[in-house]
Write a protein that holds these residues in place. Structure first.
Motif, mmCIF file in Angstrom:
data_model
loop_
_atom_site.group_PDB
_atom_site.id
_atom_site.type_symbol
_atom_site.label_atom_id
_atom_site.label_comp_id
_atom_site.label_asym_id
_atom_site.label_seq_id
_atom_site.Cartn_x
_atom_site.Cartn_y
_atom_site.Cartn_z
ATOM 1 N N ASP A 33 0.873 -1.174 0.000
ATOM 2 C CA ASP A 33 0.000 0.000 0.000
ATOM 3 C C ASP A 33 0.910 1.224 0.000
ATOM 4 O O ASP A 33 1.867 1.291 0.777
ATOM 5 C CB ASP A 33 -0.884 0.046 1.252
ATOM 6 N N LEU A 34 0.617 2.214 -0.835
ATOM 7 C CA LEU A 34 1.495 3.389 -0.908
ATOM 8 C C LEU A 34 0.848 4.529 -1.675
ATOM 9 O O LEU A 34 -0.195 4.341 -2.319
ATOM 10 C CB LEU A 34 2.829 3.034 -1.569
ATOM 11 N N TYR A 35 1.487 5.699 -1.615
ATOM 12 C CA TYR A 35 1.132 6.867 -2.410
ATOM 13 C C TYR A 35 2.235 7.131 -3.435
ATOM 14 O O TYR A 35 3.392 6.774 -3.234
ATOM 15 C CB TYR A 35 1.013 8.123 -1.540
ATOM 16 N N GLY A 36 1.873 7.808 -4.520
ATOM 17 C CA GLY A 36 2.847 8.295 -5.476
ATOM 18 C C GLY A 36 2.322 9.548 -6.147
ATOM 19 O O GLY A 36 1.119 9.846 -6.088
ATOM 20 N N ILE A 37 3.221 10.296 -6.752
ATOM 21 C CA ILE A 37 2.864 11.494 -7.512
ATOM 22 C C ILE A 37 3.075 11.201 -8.986
ATOM 23 O O ILE A 37 4.106 10.655 -9.390
ATOM 24 C CB ILE A 37 3.730 12.698 -7.092
ATOM 25 N N VAL A 38 2.100 11.555 -9.810
ATOM 26 C CA VAL A 38 2.189 11.294 -11.249
ATOM 27 C C VAL A 38 3.260 12.179 -11.877
ATOM 28 O O VAL A 38 3.221 13.403 -11.752
ATOM 29 C CB VAL A 38 0.832 11.540 -11.940
ATOM 30 N N VAL A 99 -1.672 9.564 -6.526
ATOM 31 C CA VAL A 99 -2.166 8.203 -6.729
ATOM 32 C C VAL A 99 -2.052 7.449 -5.410
ATOM 33 O O VAL A 99 -0.970 7.413 -4.801
ATOM 34 C CB VAL A 99 -1.384 7.470 -7.829
ATOM 35 N N TYR A 100 -3.172 6.869 -4.961
ATOM 36 C CA TYR A 100 -3.196 6.067 -3.736
ATOM 37 C C TYR A 100 -3.454 4.621 -4.117
ATOM 38 O O TYR A 100 -4.399 4.325 -4.871
ATOM 39 C CB TYR A 100 -4.284 6.572 -2.792
ATOM 40 N N LEU A 101 -2.616 3.717 -3.609
ATOM 41 C CA LEU A 101 -2.668 2.314 -4.004
ATOM 42 C C LEU A 101 -2.777 1.412 -2.778
ATOM 43 O O LEU A 101 -2.072 1.605 -1.783
ATOM 44 C CB LEU A 101 -1.408 1.929 -4.783
ATOM 45 N N GLU A 102 -3.651 0.411 -2.875
ATOM 46 C CA GLU A 102 -3.735 -0.641 -1.861
ATOM 47 C C GLU A 102 -3.703 -2.002 -2.559
ATOM 48 O O GLU A 102 -4.268 -2.166 -3.643
ATOM 49 C CB GLU A 102 -5.029 -0.538 -1.052
ATOM 50 N N ARG A 103 -3.034 -2.952 -1.918
ATOM 51 C CA ARG A 103 -2.937 -4.321 -2.444
ATOM 52 C C ARG A 103 -2.367 -4.339 -3.864
ATOM 53 O O ARG A 103 -2.748 -5.175 -4.675
ATOM 54 C CB ARG A 103 -4.292 -5.045 -2.405
ATOM 55 N N ILE A 104 -1.459 -3.425 -4.143
ATOM 56 C CA ILE A 104 -0.878 -3.355 -5.480
ATOM 57 C C ILE A 104 0.255 -4.381 -5.578
ATOM 58 O O ILE A 104 0.997 -4.592 -4.619
ATOM 59 C CB ILE A 104 -0.372 -1.921 -5.772
ATOM 60 N N ARG A 105 0.371 -5.007 -6.725
ATOM 61 C CA ARG A 105 1.422 -6.009 -6.904
ATOM 62 C C ARG A 105 2.774 -5.330 -7.114
ATOM 63 O O ARG A 105 2.891 -4.393 -7.902
ATOM 64 C CB ARG A 105 1.113 -6.906 -8.102
ATOM 65 N N VAL A 125 -6.934 1.512 -6.667
ATOM 66 C CA VAL A 125 -6.143 2.502 -7.394
ATOM 67 C C VAL A 125 -6.983 3.771 -7.477
ATOM 68 O O VAL A 125 -7.966 3.818 -8.201
ATOM 69 C CB VAL A 125 -5.760 2.018 -8.807
ATOM 70 N N ALA A 126 -6.618 4.780 -6.703
ATOM 71 C CA ALA A 126 -7.382 6.022 -6.653
ATOM 72 C C ALA A 126 -6.503 7.184 -7.081
ATOM 73 O O ALA A 126 -5.383 7.340 -6.587
ATOM 74 C CB ALA A 126 -7.918 6.264 -5.241
ATOM 75 N N VAL A 127 -6.997 7.993 -8.008
ATOM 76 C CA VAL A 127 -6.284 9.184 -8.469
ATOM 77 C C VAL A 127 -7.018 10.401 -7.906
ATOM 78 O O VAL A 127 -8.222 10.553 -8.106
ATOM 79 C CB VAL A 127 -6.236 9.247 -10.007
ATOM 80 N N ALA A 128 -6.278 11.250 -7.184
ATOM 81 C CA ALA A 128 -6.909 12.339 -6.437
ATOM 82 C C ALA A 128 -6.338 13.690 -6.819
ATOM 83 O O ALA A 128 -5.158 13.825 -7.120
ATOM 84 C CB ALA A 128 -6.721 12.111 -4.935
#
Length: 201
Positions: A33-38, A99-105, A125-128
């Motif tokens: 689970d993590l955040y990232g910036i596009v 971008v917020y991600l949970e259970r991402i491979r 996968v949520a884009v905010a």
């Protein structure tokens, strides 16, 4: 916030960072689970098997920053998203989106760490983007709807977006001699596979 500084943005202990993904793989784990910036993203395409696919290039404050003079690598991690239907692909508007991600491979591809979202594994996968008119202060594009996922933290996302906009305006977004910062790109400029657009509202 100054994107040139190696800021340390607090996160809940359950969240990984982009720089920690290699160690996650080394421990034999395959989910995070993590955040990232596009930083950039591709247009949707079709695979040979008929699935819909798009790629999103992510950065965060834990990755090394490129030289402002260009000529070096731009450290990033690519998220590859697959969906049976085009409506299932995330809706990214521009560089600087959160971008917020949970259970991402977490996997390795061609020697590089990569993130992958497969529809059958039901990742989040949520884009905010911030919006004073939206519930919770964020407009959201997520597979589960427009509401923020329960694990999404607006304060963490706001800190990351502030860092990300500073990084995009002051450091190269593409490697080598093509190095350019967001401040010297035309709004909505498109080059090849990757789209870089203004991060402002």
């Amino acid at each position: 916030n100054d994107g040139g500084a190696r800021a340390s943005i607090p996160r809940p202990p359950r969240l990984a960072t982009l720089s920690s993904l290699r160690s996650i793989l080394d421990r034999g784990q395959t989910r995070a689970d993590l955040y990232g910036i596009v930083l950039g993203f591709s247009s949707p395409s079709r695979t040979n098997s008929g699935q819909h696919k798009m790629s999103i290039v992510l950065v965060d404050e834990t990755l090394p920053l490129p030289s402002t003079g260009g000529g070096g690598d731009v450290e990033s991690v690519t998220l590859v998203f697959f969906s049976r239907h085009p409506s299932g692909l995330p809706k990214v508007r521009s560089a600087g989106d959160v971008v917020y991600l949970e259970r991402i491979r977490v996997q390795e591809f061609a020697g590089n760490v990569q993130l992958a979202a497969y529809s059958n594994s039901r990742p989040v996968v949520a884009v905010a983007r911030p919006s004073s008119a939206a519930p919770g202060g964020w407009t959201m594009s997520a597979a589960g709807g427009a509401a923020p996922p329960p694990g999404f933290d607006g304060e963490t996302a706001s800190l990351l977006r502030g860092w990300g906009l500073g990084r995009l305006s002051s450091h190269p977004t593409v490697p080598g001699r093509k190095a350019a910062t967001l401040s010297c790109l035309n709004e909505n400029a498109t080059g090849g596979e990757s789209t870089l657009a203004s991060g402002g509202d």
